[in-house]
Structures are given as structure tokens and as C-alpha cells.
Design a protein around this motif. Sequence first.
Motif, mmCIF file in Angstrom:
data_model
loop_
_atom_site.group_PDB
_atom_site.id
_atom_site.type_symbol
_atom_site.label_atom_id
_atom_site.label_comp_id
_atom_site.label_asym_id
_atom_site.label_seq_id
_atom_site.Cartn_x
_atom_site.Cartn_y
_atom_site.Cartn_z
ATOM 1 N N GLY A 219 58.385 50.365 46.580
ATOM 2 C CA GLY A 219 59.574 50.623 47.377
ATOM 3 C C GLY A 219 59.186 51.155 48.747
ATOM 4 O O GLY A 219 58.059 50.989 49.204
ATOM 5 N N ASP B 47 63.968 46.053 47.605
ATOM 6 C CA ASP B 47 63.769 45.889 46.151
ATOM 7 C C ASP B 47 63.064 44.605 45.752
ATOM 8 O O ASP B 47 63.027 44.267 44.567
ATOM 9 C CB ASP B 47 65.105 45.980 45.398
ATOM 10 N N LYS C 52 60.372 45.558 43.206
ATOM 11 C CA LYS C 52 60.724 46.527 42.176
ATOM 12 C C LYS C 52 60.597 45.867 40.807
ATOM 13 O O LYS C 52 61.123 44.774 40.582
ATOM 14 C CB LYS C 52 62.152 47.029 42.389
ATOM 15 N N GLY C 53 59.862 46.511 39.904
ATOM 16 C CA GLY C 53 59.720 45.976 38.549
ATOM 17 C C GLY C 53 58.895 44.715 38.471
ATOM 18 O O GLY C 53 59.248 43.779 37.748
ATOM 19 N N SER D 254 58.414 38.671 39.226
ATOM 20 C CA SER D 254 59.539 39.592 39.174
ATOM 21 C C SER D 254 60.541 39.074 38.147
ATOM 22 O O SER D 254 61.368 38.217 38.466
ATOM 23 C CB SER D 254 60.214 39.704 40.547
ATOM 24 N N ASP E 56 56.191 49.384 40.370
ATOM 25 C CA ASP E 56 57.351 49.379 41.256
ATOM 26 C C ASP E 56 56.876 49.692 42.665
ATOM 27 O O ASP E 56 56.121 50.647 42.876
ATOM 28 C CB ASP E 56 58.369 50.448 40.833
#
Length: 226
Positions: free
Chosen positions: A17, A28, A31-32, A48, A15
Motif C-alpha cells: 500500500g 489497492d 493488496k492481497g 491478485s 500486501d
Amino acid sequence: MENWTKFGAVSAELDIGGAIWHLKGLPDIFKGIELAANLRDQSMAIASPAGGWRGTYAPDVVRIGSLDGRNVEERHAPRAAYEGQTQESPWDRLHALYFTGYALWTYLTIPFLYTLPGFRTEELPAWKENGEIWRRLKVTFPESITSHAREQISYFGEDGLLRRHDYTVDVMGGARGANYASDYRNVRGIMVPMSRRVYAYDDAQQKIDEPLLVSIDIRSIDFQIE
């Protein structure tokens, strides 16, 4: 080094940020994400699943499209796309992918990267921070490696592990970054910092606590022999 040279690739889930992504208009975006990188040349695939996109990074071209490989956008000579930009300039997804691709590749290969042909190193006076004495290494990157800037400084603790990594960011108008590495984990004999926090620093090279510019948290990582 003998152990490191066994590996040709790395894969990770992480992740990313921090305030920079809001500033650039892409909160974001990382993110992930999942990545697969070649450790022997600068190339990386980033996906993603939540965002529904997949991209590839190389120094001379970046591409991004949907997870099924459709609607692909690409940019050749991607570094030229930052000309005239400042720290506040908005980015598109290809700007973000190029920046993140070269940055992550650098972070995942330091300090072993510094042993490659063309790198020049010079030890600087020791630095005291967090109650520790850190040895500092100024590193000049060769033209063949894409990174934030040609000159960077790495700080190492008494255990030999990277504590901090300073640079200016050419593609962000020379913005300063003090990149702190922590939460080390032994992964196949390689000590990997699972957490990174990037702040600005002042003229005395002291960290500026606010804002947190970039956060990187690795959830899983593994090296592959190729």
C-alpha cells in the motif's frame, strides 16, 4: 551464503500500500497479492485473486491478464515507457507491474545480491539513527541487474541485519526513497524483514515522516530448493 545458494525460488503472500499508488491512480492494485520469484535471475509471477489478474515480470517484458490467462497485455522494453515521466505522472497496470517486479526482486535478494559479479561496494562513514549505529554500504549495480538506480546505500545494524535502504527512483523522475526493514523472521535460516516502510528523505538524508510512500507487509513466505 552457503545456505542462501541452496534456494532457487521464493513464494510469498503480501500486501502493498502507500501514497504512491493513489498518486499513480492505482489504489489497492497490490493488496492481497501472491508472488513466485526466481532467485537466480530476475523473473517473477504476481497474481491478485481479489483483483482478478495475473502478471509476469522480467527486465525485458511484462505481461498482465485475467487469472484464466485471457486478455493478456504485454510491453517489451518496459523501462522505455517511463521516459519523460515525473513523480506525478499516472501509470497503467504494466507500469506498476514492472516497477513492483524489479523492486520486490531486489528487496527479496538483498544483501546476498551484492555478492554477484559486477557489483561494486564501498563502506561509507557510520550513521546514527533510532539510538543505534548503522554501518553503511554504497553499492553500484551492474547494468545486468534492473533496479531503482545504479547507486544505492544499505544500512546495517550491529546484528548485521538490514535496517534501511536508500535510493533514487529513475522511473519516477529521481524520487528519493528511504526503505526501512523491520519485523525480521527466520525462514529456513534466512532472516527476512516482514515489514517495509518507504519514505522520502531530505538533502541531509534524514527521513521525511509524511507521507508514507510505500508499505509492504509479508503475510507468509517460503524458499524453495531448485
